[in-house]
Design an enzyme around this catalytic site. Structure first.
Site, PDB file in Angstrom:
ATOM      1  N   ASN A   1     -33.879   2.301  -3.002  1.00  0.00           N
ATOM      2  CA  ASN A   1     -34.168   2.674  -4.385  1.00  0.00           C
ATOM      3  C   ASN A   1     -33.438   3.973  -4.685  1.00  0.00           C
ATOM      4  O   ASN A   1     -32.877   4.617  -3.789  1.00  0.00           O
ATOM      5  CB  ASN A   1     -35.677   2.806  -4.634  1.00  0.00           C
ATOM      6  CG  ASN A   1     -36.337   3.811  -3.706  1.00  0.00           C
ATOM      7  OD1 ASN A   1     -35.932   4.970  -3.638  1.00  0.00           O
ATOM      8  ND2 ASN A   1     -37.354   3.373  -2.971  1.00  0.00           N
TER       9      ASN A   1
ATOM     10  N   LYS B   1     -23.985   0.447 -18.646  1.00  0.00           N
ATOM     11  CA  LYS B   1     -23.437  -0.719 -17.949  1.00  0.00           C
ATOM     12  C   LYS B   1     -22.803  -1.590 -19.028  1.00  0.00           C
ATOM     13  O   LYS B   1     -23.418  -2.527 -19.536  1.00  0.00           O
ATOM     14  CB  LYS B   1     -24.560  -1.474 -17.231  1.00  0.00           C
ATOM     15  CG  LYS B   1     -24.124  -2.726 -16.482  1.00  0.00           C
ATOM     16  CD  LYS B   1     -23.511  -2.415 -15.147  1.00  0.00           C
ATOM     17  CE  LYS B   1     -23.216  -3.694 -14.367  1.00  0.00           C
ATOM     18  NZ  LYS B   1     -22.599  -3.417 -13.052  1.00  0.00           N
TER      19      LYS B   1
ATOM     20  N   ASP C   1     -20.215  -6.306  -4.283  1.00  0.00           N
ATOM     21  CA  ASP C   1     -21.481  -5.970  -3.626  1.00  0.00           C
ATOM     22  C   ASP C   1     -21.412  -4.664  -2.845  1.00  0.00           C
ATOM     23  O   ASP C   1     -21.990  -4.543  -1.766  1.00  0.00           O
ATOM     24  CB  ASP C   1     -21.895  -7.115  -2.688  1.00  0.00           C
ATOM     25  CG  ASP C   1     -22.153  -8.404  -3.448  1.00  0.00           C
ATOM     26  OD1 ASP C   1     -22.791  -8.333  -4.512  1.00  0.00           O
ATOM     27  OD2 ASP C   1     -21.708  -9.473  -2.989  1.00  0.00           O
TER      28      ASP C   1
ATOM     29  N   PRO D   1     -27.064   5.341   4.465  1.00  0.00           N
ATOM     30  CA  PRO D   1     -27.244   4.313   5.497  1.00  0.00           C
ATOM     31  C   PRO D   1     -27.884   3.063   4.904  1.00  0.00           C
ATOM     32  O   PRO D   1     -28.379   3.088   3.775  1.00  0.00           O
ATOM     33  CB  PRO D   1     -28.181   4.997   6.502  1.00  0.00           C
ATOM     34  CG  PRO D   1     -28.954   5.981   5.684  1.00  0.00           C
ATOM     35  CD  PRO D   1     -27.996   6.472   4.627  1.00  0.00           C
TER      36      PRO D   1
ATOM     37  N   ASP E   1     -29.269  -4.418 -13.202  1.00  0.00           N
ATOM     38  CA  ASP E   1     -28.489  -3.196 -12.983  1.00  0.00           C
ATOM     39  C   ASP E   1     -28.657  -2.233 -14.154  1.00  0.00           C
ATOM     40  O   ASP E   1     -28.875  -1.037 -13.965  1.00  0.00           O
ATOM     41  CB  ASP E   1     -27.006  -3.533 -12.810  1.00  0.00           C
ATOM     42  CG  ASP E   1     -26.726  -4.320 -11.541  1.00  0.00           C
ATOM     43  OD1 ASP E   1     -27.645  -4.469 -10.716  1.00  0.00           O
ATOM     44  OD2 ASP E   1     -25.592  -4.784 -11.382  1.00  0.00           O
TER      45      ASP E   1
ATOM     46  N   GLU F   1     -21.294   2.641 -15.276  1.00  0.00           N
ATOM     47  CA  GLU F   1     -21.130   1.805 -14.092  1.00  0.00           C
ATOM     48  C   GLU F   1     -20.248   0.609 -14.420  1.00  0.00           C
ATOM     49  O   GLU F   1     -20.506  -0.118 -15.382  1.00  0.00           O
ATOM     50  CB  GLU F   1     -22.479   1.316 -13.562  1.00  0.00           C
ATOM     51  CG  GLU F   1     -22.345   0.479 -12.296  1.00  0.00           C
ATOM     52  CD  GLU F   1     -23.619  -0.249 -11.912  1.00  0.00           C
ATOM     53  OE1 GLU F   1     -23.524  -1.320 -11.284  1.00  0.00           O
ATOM     54  OE2 GLU F   1     -24.720   0.245 -12.245  1.00  0.00           O
TER      55      GLU F   1
ATOM     56  N   LYS G   1     -22.848  -0.329  -6.226  1.00  0.00           N
ATOM     57  CA  LYS G   1     -22.586   0.590  -7.349  1.00  0.00           C
ATOM     58  C   LYS G   1     -23.867   0.993  -8.068  1.00  0.00           C
ATOM     59  O   LYS G   1     -24.044   2.159  -8.433  1.00  0.00           O
ATOM     60  CB  LYS G   1     -21.623  -0.056  -8.353  1.00  0.00           C
ATOM     61  CG  LYS G   1     -20.234  -0.306  -7.840  1.00  0.00           C
ATOM     62  CD  LYS G   1     -19.317  -0.810  -8.938  1.00  0.00           C
ATOM     63  CE  LYS G   1     -19.794  -2.115  -9.557  1.00  0.00           C
ATOM     64  NZ  LYS G   1     -19.794  -3.247  -8.620  1.00  0.00           N
TER      65      LYS G   1
END
Length: 227
Positions: free
Chosen positions: A217, A32, A10, A211, A49, A111, A13
C-alpha cells in the site's frame, strides 16, 4: 510536477505514485489521464489506479478530472479506443491535463499507462503528450518543467528495460529527476547484484528500493522512497 512512467505495464507505477503522493506535503494531486481495465459502476467507469491516486490527494478533484479517458477492457488503450470509436491523440491527452488544476498544486503527479512508448494510434505516443505538456508549461514559466520518474520493475530483464527507457526519455528531451527500484518478482535471483548494476549504469538520482510487499500500500511503500 512529475510524470511517472515504468519499464513495462506491471512495474508498479501506481504503488510508487501513491507512495510519492503520500510523502508529499501541501496541496497535492495525482492524475491518471488514460486508464484501461475499468469497472462499470453506477457513477460510470472507474479505475483502481486512479482511485488509489485520489486517496492520496487532497485537492478534492472529481474523478473525471483525475481520469478523463477510461476504457473497460484491460487491453492496450489505442485498441480499446478503436473498438469504441474514440479518437485518442496526444493533443487530446494534453488538453485534458492543461484544463485540470495541475499548476495550482504544490505537488502534481501524472501517472502514465504502460511504458514510456505507449501507443495512442496513428503514429503517436503518450510520450508525445508529455513533451507537449512540458513545452506548454515552459512557455508560461521557464522555471517549471515536467520531471520524469522511472519505476524499474525488478525482475529478470529489468536492466535492459531500464536502460532502453532512459535512452528514449532522454532522446525526447525530457529531464529524468530520479528512478525507483520496485521488486515485482518475489523470487528474483540476485536482487542485490541487479541493484548494484542499475546504480552503476544509471546516473540519475536513485530514489529508493521498494522490496516485494505482500500487502503493498502507499504507506508501506512510502517508507522506502525519498524525493
Amino acid at each position: 510536477m512529475v510524470f511517472v512512467t515504468g519499464t513495462d505495464t506491471d512495474s508498479g507505477k501506481t504503488l510508487i505514485s501513491s507512495a510519492l503522493l503520500h510523502n508529499a506535503t501541501g496541496k497535492k494531486c495525482g492524475f491518471k489521464p488514460i486508464a484501461s481495465g475499468c469497472e462499470q459502476t453506477v457513477d460510470g467507469l472507474r479505475n483502481s489506479d486512479a482511485l488509489a491516486l485520489m486517496a492520496q490527494s487532497n485537492m478534492g478533484l472529481s474523478y473525471l478530472q483525475v481520469n478523463p479517458i477510461s476504457f473497460k477492457p484491460a487491453i492496450a488503450p489505442h485498441i480499446a479506443a478503436q473498438k469504441v470509436g474514440v479518437s485518442l491523440t496526444a493533443k487530446v491527452v494534453t488538453d485534458h491535463l492543461v484544463a485540470s488544476p495541475l499548476l495550482a498544486a504544490d505537488f502534481a503527479l501524472i501517472e502514465g499507462a504502460g511504458g514510456w512508448r505507449l501507443p495512442l494510434g496513428n503514429g503517436e505516443y503518450l510520450s508525445d503528450s508529455v513533451r507537449e505538456l512540458n513545452a506548454l508549461i515552459q512557455q508560461d514559466d521557464h522555471t517549471i518543467n515536467v520531471g520524469i520518474i522511472l519505476v524499474v520493475g525488478m525482475k529478470l530483464g529489468c536492466l535492459n528495460h531500464a536502460l532502453l527507457s532512459i535512452e528514449a526519455i532522454k532522446a525526447d528531451g525530457l529531464n529524468i529527476i530520479g528512478w525507483v527500484a520496485n521488486q515485482v518478482d518475489p523470487n528474483m535471483c540476485e536482487i542485490e547484484a541487479n541493484l548494484i548494476s542499475l546504480k552503476s549504469l544509471i546516473s540519475e538520482p536513485f530514489l529508493g528500493y521498494v522490496p516485494y510487499l505482500a500487502n503493498a500500500n502507499a504507506q508501506s511503500a512510502a517508507k522506502h522512497i525519498k524525493l
